[in-house]
Design a protein around this motif. Structure first.
Motif, PDB file in Angstrom:
ATOM      1  N   VAL A  43      -1.446   0.294  13.236  1.00 26.92           N
ATOM      2  CA  VAL A  43      -2.699  -0.332  12.813  1.00 26.92           C
ATOM      3  C   VAL A  43      -2.997   0.016  11.357  1.00 26.92           C
ATOM      4  N   VAL A  44      -2.700   1.270  10.961  1.00 28.97           N
ATOM      5  CA  VAL A  44      -2.905   1.685   9.566  1.00 28.97           C
ATOM      6  C   VAL A  44      -2.059   0.824   8.632  1.00 28.97           C
ATOM      7  N   ALA A  45      -0.799   0.597   9.010  1.00 30.28           N
ATOM      8  CA  ALA A  45       0.094  -0.215   8.182  1.00 30.28           C
ATOM      9  C   ALA A  45      -0.400  -1.660   8.104  1.00 30.28           C
ATOM     10  N   GLY A  46      -0.821  -2.233   9.242  1.00 31.47           N
ATOM     11  CA  GLY A  46      -1.338  -3.606   9.248  1.00 31.47           C
ATOM     12  C   GLY A  46      -2.613  -3.743   8.441  1.00 31.47           C
ATOM     13  N   ASN A  47      -3.499  -2.771   8.585  1.00 30.78           N
ATOM     14  CA  ASN A  47      -4.746  -2.759   7.818  1.00 30.78           C
ATOM     15  C   ASN A  47      -4.456  -2.648   6.318  1.00 30.78           C
ATOM     16  N   SER A  48      -3.480  -1.791   5.955  1.00 30.25           N
ATOM     17  CA  SER A  48      -3.126  -1.604   4.547  1.00 30.25           C
ATOM     18  C   SER A  48      -2.576  -2.891   3.942  1.00 30.25           C
ATOM     19  N   ALA A  49      -1.720  -3.579   4.685  1.00 31.95           N
ATOM     20  CA  ALA A  49      -1.151  -4.836   4.193  1.00 31.95           C
ATOM     21  C   ALA A  49      -2.242  -5.902   4.065  1.00 31.95           C
TER      22      ALA A  49
ATOM     23  N   THR B  14       8.216  -6.464   8.529  1.00 33.04           N
ATOM     24  CA  THR B  14       8.840  -7.368   9.490  1.00 33.04           C
ATOM     25  C   THR B  14       8.397  -7.067  10.914  1.00 33.04           C
ATOM     26  N   SER B  15       7.588  -6.028  11.092  1.00 29.74           N
ATOM     27  CA  SER B  15       7.129  -5.622  12.426  1.00 29.74           C
ATOM     28  C   SER B  15       6.060  -6.587  12.945  1.00 29.74           C
ATOM     29  N   ALA B  16       6.276  -7.148  14.143  1.00 31.58           N
ATOM     30  CA  ALA B  16       5.317  -8.077  14.746  1.00 31.58           C
ATOM     31  C   ALA B  16       3.984  -7.389  15.016  1.00 31.58           C
ATOM     32  N   GLU B  17       4.031  -6.100  15.405  1.00 36.22           N
ATOM     33  CA  GLU B  17       2.800  -5.357  15.690  1.00 36.22           C
ATOM     34  C   GLU B  17       1.980  -5.140  14.427  1.00 36.22           C
ATOM     35  N   VAL B  18       2.650  -4.840  13.323  1.00 31.16           N
ATOM     36  CA  VAL B  18       1.955  -4.648  12.047  1.00 31.16           C
ATOM     37  C   VAL B  18       1.307  -5.962  11.595  1.00 31.16           C
ATOM     38  N   ILE B  19       2.027  -7.076  11.734  1.00 29.36           N
ATOM     39  CA  ILE B  19       1.496  -8.387  11.346  1.00 29.36           C
ATOM     40  C   ILE B  19       0.278  -8.753  12.198  1.00 29.36           C
ATOM     41  N   GLU B  20       0.348  -8.493  13.496  1.00 27.83           N
ATOM     42  CA  GLU B  20      -0.784  -8.789  14.387  1.00 27.83           C
ATOM     43  C   GLU B  20      -2.015  -7.972  14.001  1.00 27.83           C
ATOM     44  N   ALA B  21      -1.797  -6.692  13.689  1.00 26.90           N
ATOM     45  CA  ALA B  21      -2.912  -5.829  13.284  1.00 26.90           C
ATOM     46  C   ALA B  21      -3.527  -6.306  11.972  1.00 26.90           C
ATOM     47  N   GLY B  22      -2.690  -6.755  11.051  1.00 22.68           N
ATOM     48  CA  GLY B  22      -3.190  -7.242   9.768  1.00 22.68           C
ATOM     49  C   GLY B  22      -3.945  -8.552   9.892  1.00 22.68           C
TER      50      GLY B  22
ATOM     51  N   GLY C 148      -0.514   3.214   1.768  1.00 23.54           N
ATOM     52  CA  GLY C 148      -1.725   2.472   2.100  1.00 23.54           C
ATOM     53  C   GLY C 148      -2.899   3.367   2.434  1.00 23.54           C
ATOM     54  N   ALA C 149      -2.632   4.504   3.074  1.00 24.72           N
ATOM     55  CA  ALA C 149      -3.707   5.406   3.469  1.00 24.72           C
ATOM     56  C   ALA C 149      -4.404   6.026   2.267  1.00 24.72           C
ATOM     57  N   ASN C 150      -3.780   5.936   1.083  1.00 21.90           N
ATOM     58  CA  ASN C 150      -4.354   6.526  -0.129  1.00 21.90           C
ATOM     59  C   ASN C 150      -5.273   5.587  -0.895  1.00 21.90           C
ATOM     60  N   SER C 151      -5.252   4.291  -0.580  1.00 16.86           N
ATOM     61  CA  SER C 151      -5.963   3.324  -1.424  1.00 16.86           C
ATOM     62  C   SER C 151      -7.463   3.599  -1.482  1.00 16.86           C
ATOM     63  N   SER C 152      -8.068   3.839  -0.319  1.00 19.04           N
ATOM     64  CA  SER C 152      -9.507   4.113  -0.296  1.00 19.04           C
ATOM     65  C   SER C 152      -9.833   5.424  -0.999  1.00 19.04           C
ATOM     66  N   LEU C 153      -8.966   6.420  -0.834  1.00 26.31           N
ATOM     67  CA  LEU C 153      -9.194   7.725  -1.449  1.00 26.31           C
ATOM     68  C   LEU C 153      -9.081   7.639  -2.968  1.00 26.31           C
ATOM     69  N   ILE C 154      -8.080   6.903  -3.465  1.00 30.67           N
ATOM     70  CA  ILE C 154      -7.923   6.736  -4.912  1.00 30.67           C
ATOM     71  C   ILE C 154      -9.155   6.064  -5.502  1.00 30.67           C
ATOM     72  N   ASN C 155      -9.642   5.018  -4.819  1.00 27.82           N
ATOM     73  CA  ASN C 155     -10.859   4.346  -5.279  1.00 27.82           C
ATOM     74  C   ASN C 155     -12.053   5.289  -5.284  1.00 27.82           C
ATOM     75  N   LEU C 156     -12.142   6.131  -4.263  1.00 26.03           N
ATOM     76  CA  LEU C 156     -13.240   7.096  -4.174  1.00 26.03           C
ATOM     77  C   LEU C 156     -13.237   8.039  -5.368  1.00 26.03           C
ATOM     78  N   LEU C 157     -12.068   8.557  -5.720  1.00 26.37           N
ATOM     79  CA  LEU C 157     -11.976   9.545  -6.795  1.00 26.37           C
ATOM     80  C   LEU C 157     -12.143   8.924  -8.182  1.00 26.37           C
TER      81      LEU C 157
ATOM     82  N   LEU D  28       5.153   3.239   4.106  1.00 26.58           N
ATOM     83  CA  LEU D  28       4.183   2.179   3.845  1.00 26.58           C
ATOM     84  C   LEU D  28       2.776   2.642   4.207  1.00 26.58           C
ATOM     85  N   ALA D  29       2.652   3.262   5.376  1.00 20.99           N
ATOM     86  CA  ALA D  29       1.348   3.757   5.813  1.00 20.99           C
ATOM     87  C   ALA D  29       0.848   4.872   4.896  1.00 20.99           C
ATOM     88  N   ALA D  30       1.755   5.712   4.396  1.00 21.94           N
ATOM     89  CA  ALA D  30       1.373   6.826   3.515  1.00 21.94           C
ATOM     90  C   ALA D  30       0.781   6.316   2.204  1.00 21.94           C
TER      91      ALA D  30
END
Length: 453
Positions: free
Chosen positions: A273-279, A349-357, A57-66, A53-55
């Motif tokens: 945090v990367v996963a929460g930010n991506s979601a 389903t991760s509580a930590e990912v949801i909190e970060a998002g 999500g981490a590409n979204s900004s880069l794809i937009n850049l290119l 999921l993080a992998a």
């Protein structure tokens, strides 16, 4: 040029009603596109794990850049086709269509080469976490195989939007998107292809949508009919497309670059945090795309009326766009916050990912209308051929200040948090909107004097 059943007459009748009719299919198209992108992330998050999921999500900004530099050229196509259509210059319109479609193929091939051979190096520069960098690079390489198809669809859709047709691109997107979801499930759940599976599904579905829009243009009659044998680059039309579209693309690229810097700052807080930010970013996209429909409507309506030299109607278009985007942003942005935990729970389903998002959603959601209002002003300026002015304002007001914020405030130990990162968005939106408003009023006054002379 007689208006056909799929087209909207932008130069007469009620501005508010017709802009809404134009924007609704665009809104649906954007939401569908994001739903299909969300399906990628949901399938990966549910069936391949948080690292995958993080992998993705981490590409979204880069794809937009290119891609943004070339997507800007499609805006140039939209403006130029609409201006010639409004001015009833059929010969110029025909040449612009063929120049644009060949340009889309060239753009896609360039992006494919960059994406395949530069993926891993760029991800390293972005400080992508080591545990996901191989997956992220694999996703990016496979995804960019379909980039030529993506460019063809976007340039073709820009041509159809310019004449008031937003329905057929919606139908094509719906069909190809359903194929995308089906292939996601087959490749990831049954074939266990992980991130490569969702990327391949996307590339295939993009090819289908491109084929459909090309088929549509080939079957069209009149000035926007596409003859594959007549594809060529006309120097004058190419330069006009570049003159309008390149500043828009450069602005989008630098915006994405600032988002890449922000993504890099977020990456430093770890994969949860990367996963929460991506979601959270993916959920925001649904609100943004609804607002963006009125930005695109403002460009097309303004461009046609600029070609028809209708100044009074141009002013009404900008006002209608601002009112629509304000209501859309306030309502949907606050709903996003209200149901944030439930929405984030779809992605993980991760509580930590949801909190970060949730931290991201709470800051962005209540102020998101400012972003849409800023974009509508940019659309009004581009529609009258002023592309460099909004580019400079956006680069300095939004991108420059955002990067300065990360380089200064964010570096202070007590403010070295993700909250500080997210607060930079509403601050820069407010400043940039204010300057764009001044620029638009100045451009209108100057244009009014030119037409009187």
């Amino acid at each position: 040029m007689k208006t056909k059943k799929y087209e909207i007459d932008m130069c007469s009748g009620s501005v508010f009603r017709k802009m809404l009719l134009f924007a609704i299919p665009l809104m649906c198209s954007g939401v569908l596109q994001l739903l299909f992108n969300a399906a990628d992330i949901i399938v990966v998050g549910r069936f391949a794990g948080d690292n995958s999921l993080a992998a993705v999500g981490a590409n979204s900004s880069l794809i937009n850049l290119l891609t943004n530099i070339f997507m800007g050229l499609s805006i140039g196509t939209n403006v130029l086709v609409a201006q010639y259509y409004g001015a009833k210059k059929e010969k110029d319109l025909r040449v612009t269509v063929h120049t644009s479609m060949l340009l889309s193929v060239i753009s896609g091939l360039i992006l494919t080469i960059i994406g395949i051979f530069g993926a891993e190096k760029i991800l390293v520069l972005m400080q992508t976490p080591t545990e996901i960098i191989d997956l992220a690079a694999l996703y990016l390489r496979v995804y960019f195989i379909g980039m030529t198809s993506t460019m063809i669809y976007n340039f073709g859709s820009a041509i159809l939007r310019a004449i008031g047709d937003t329905k057929r691109p919606l139908y094509y997107l719906l069909f190809s998107g359903v194929i995308n979801v089906i292939l996601n499930l087959i490749f990831v759940v049954f074939c266990h292809m992980d991130v490569a599976g969702v990327a391949l599904a996307t590339a295939i579905s993009q090819t289908i949508s491109a084929a459909l829009v090309v088929r549509c243009l080939i079957r069209e009659e009149g000035a926007i009919h596409l003859d594959l044998k007549a594809l060529s680059i006309d120097k004058d039309k190419f330069l006009r497309i570049v003159q309008i579209g390149l500043p828009a693309g450069f602005q989008g690229m630098v915006f994405s670059l600032s988002n890449v810097v922000i993504q890099s700052a977020v990456n430093g807080f770890g994969n949860i945090v990367v996963a929460g930010n991506s979601a959270g970013l993916n959920i925001e996209g649904f609100v943004y795309i609804a607002m963006n429909a009125f930005y695109q409507a403002t460009i097309s309506f303004t461009s046609q009326n600029y070609g028809a030299r209708n100044m009074q109607r141009i002013r009404k278009i900008a006002l209608a766009g601002e009112l629509y985007v304000l209501v859309t942003g306030v309502v949907l942005g606050n709903l996003m916050v209200m149901f944030g935990e439930e929405l984030l729970g779809i992605y993980s389903t991760s509580a930590e990912v949801i909190e970060a998002g949730m931290l991201r959603l709470e800051i962005i959601g209540v102020t998101y209308a400012l972003c849409g209002m800023m974009d509508v002003l940019v659309g009004a300026l581009r529609g009258i051929g002023k592309s460099i002015m909004p580019m400079i304002v956006s680069l300095v007001g939004a991108c420059g200040l955002r990067l300065l914020w990360i380089a200064t405030v964010f570096q202070i130990p007590e403010y070295h948090t993700t909250r500080t990162i997210y607060i930079s968005y509403p601050i820069t939106w407010t400043i940039t909107f204010s300057v764009h408003a001044i620029c638009l009023i100045y451009a209108w006054v100057k244009l009014g004097k030119q037409w009187k002379d």
